[in-house]
Design a protein around this motif. Structure first.
Motif, PDB file in Angstrom:
ATOM      1  N   GLN A   1       0.544  -1.209  -0.513  1.00 17.86           N
ATOM      2  CA  GLN A   1       0.075   0.640  -0.457  1.00 17.86           C
ATOM      3  C   GLN A   1       0.805   1.213   0.435  1.00 17.86           C
ATOM      4  N   GLN A   2       1.394   1.430   0.656  1.00 14.32           N
ATOM      5  CA  GLN A   2       2.873   1.851   0.630  1.00 14.32           C
ATOM      6  C   GLN A   2       3.463   2.638  -0.239  1.00 14.32           C
ATOM      7  N   GLN A   3       4.153   1.382  -1.281  1.00 19.54           N
ATOM      8  CA  GLN A   3       4.189   1.812  -2.779  1.00 19.54           C
ATOM      9  C   GLN A   3       2.896   2.663  -3.736  1.00 19.54           C
ATOM     10  N   ILE A   4       2.014   1.392  -3.972  1.00 16.52           N
ATOM     11  CA  ILE A   4       1.046   2.103  -4.511  1.00 16.52           C
ATOM     12  C   ILE A   4       0.485   3.732  -4.343  1.00 16.52           C
ATOM     13  N   GLN A   5       0.895   4.442  -3.009  1.00 19.65           N
ATOM     14  CA  GLN A   5       0.379   5.647  -2.686  1.00 19.65           C
ATOM     15  C   GLN A   5       1.470   6.623  -2.913  1.00 19.65           C
ATOM     16  N   ALA A   6       3.138   5.508  -2.718  1.00 22.40           N
ATOM     17  CA  ALA A   6       4.129   6.655  -3.282  1.00 22.40           C
ATOM     18  C   ALA A   6       4.038   6.931  -4.621  1.00 22.40           C
ATOM     19  N   TYR A   7       3.509   5.708  -5.915  1.00 23.75           N
ATOM     20  CA  TYR A   7       3.551   5.821  -7.364  1.00 23.75           C
ATOM     21  C   TYR A   7       2.275   7.050  -7.751  1.00 23.75           C
ATOM     22  N   GLN A   8       1.121   6.640  -7.159  1.00 21.61           N
ATOM     23  CA  GLN A   8       0.212   7.539  -7.067  1.00 21.61           C
ATOM     24  C   GLN A   8       0.994   9.988  -6.154  1.00 21.61           C
ATOM     25  N   LYS A   9       1.848   9.697  -5.455  1.00 22.42           N
ATOM     26  CA  LYS A   9       2.071  11.253  -4.810  1.00 22.42           C
ATOM     27  C   LYS A   9       2.723  11.385  -5.859  1.00 22.42           C
ATOM     28  N   GLU A  10       3.962  10.446  -6.439  1.00 22.27           N
ATOM     29  CA  GLU A  10       5.196  10.422  -7.092  1.00 22.27           C
ATOM     30  C   GLU A  10       5.344  10.973  -8.613  1.00 22.27           C
TER      31      GLU A  10
ATOM     32  N   ASP B   1      -2.059  -3.835  -9.471  1.00 21.03           N
ATOM     33  CA  ASP B   1      -1.920  -3.197  -8.785  1.00 21.03           C
ATOM     34  C   ASP B   1      -1.847  -2.219  -9.050  1.00 21.03           C
TER      35      ASP B   1
END
Length: 277
Positions: free
Chosen positions: A7-16, A78
């Motif tokens: 979930q942290q990686q998915i959120q990082a993709y969405q943010k960065e 994902d």
């Protein structure tokens, strides 16, 4: 929690606008793909250079296997959901001690596909770091609109038009360090580029799947040539590109040539000059 990405990686993709590194396979397995590529280059040099570094997965079984690797598809799922298709692939190879580079750009600029939320996995078959000319990304740039690009046709710029975004601060860039067998995933709108390979002996080889499109994506210029990857992506006017049964068979070559002609027409749409890549 996704199938591959946390979930942290998915959120990082969405943010960065990117996530890196993501493990796909062991280093030894990735290096074996590199050896198979080297052997194929020796047998078919014209079919893995110039314009034919585009869409080699349509001609070579081992690159087809890499394009549809379950870990790659799971990671894309994902980010895009259960239905998506593959538009094409590109081998990005920088020879040792070469001056070739990739200028700052956004993939969505010339691909003429909407919506602009497609995903590009970039799989390292050799070490990709600052010394060998790894990719660098501008975090959060995918949240803005398409930026003005200037066509430079630079001799050492390995992009089609040598297209370049000039209105940015390169000090904001993040280097994407990858070991063989790891990949990055980036958003179609993320500004990115890479520097020359300074190594004296090590090629830098990346296999980019450019790109996986969500269900309902529309090709606005050129023919709608995609390959289904997962789920239901059927749409009117969609030509499914066949996967190869053997290396360099007649059908695979025809599919690649058709795709590359279409690929060129799309990427050079409105341009004054075409190059052999």
């Amino acid at each position: 929690m996704g199938k591959v990405l946390s979930q942290q990686q998915i959120q990082a993709y969405q943010k960065e606008g990117f996530v890196c590194p993501v493990d796909v396979m062991s280093e030894d397995e990735a290096l074996s793909y590199g050896h198979r590529l080297q052997a194929a280059e020796a047998l078919y040099p014209a079919d893995l250079s110039g314009v034919n570094r585009n869409n080699p997965h349509l001609c070579f079984k081992f690159l087809d296997q890499l394009a549809y690797h379950p870990r790659v598809l799971d990671a894309v799922e994902d980010l895009l959901g259960p239905s998506f298709s593959l538009w094409g692939s590109v081998l990005f190879i920088k020879e040792p001690n070469s001056s070739h580079f990739v200028s700052w750009h956004q993939d969505a600029t010339y691909m003429c596909i909407t919506p602009r939320n497609f995903v590009t996995p970039w799989i390292a078959l050799t070490h990709s770091n600052q010394h060998t000319g790894c990719m660098s990304m501008i975090p959060g740039s995918h949240l803005n609109d398409i930026q003005p690009h200037k066509d430079t046709y630079g001799k050492d710029n390995i992009l089609t038009r040598g297209q370049e975004v000039t209105n940015l601060d390169p000090s904001l860039a993040v280097n994407l360090i990858l070991k063989p067998g790891q990949m990055s995933l980036h958003h179609a709108m993320t500004i990115h580029g890479s520097q020359p390979n300074q190594s004296q002996h090590q090629r830098r080889i990346g296999f980019a799947l450019q790109s996986f499109m969500p269900a309902g994506a529309t090709q606005n210029v050129g023919q709608n040539n995609w390959s289904p990857a997962r789920g239901n992506c059927a749409q009117e006017g969609h030509h499914y590109l066949a996967r190869p049964n053997t290396d360099m068979d007649t059908k695979g070559i025809a599919e690649r040539d058709k795709s590359n002609k279409n690929f060129s027409d799309i990427l050079y749409h409105g341009a004054k000059t075409k190059r052999d890549y």
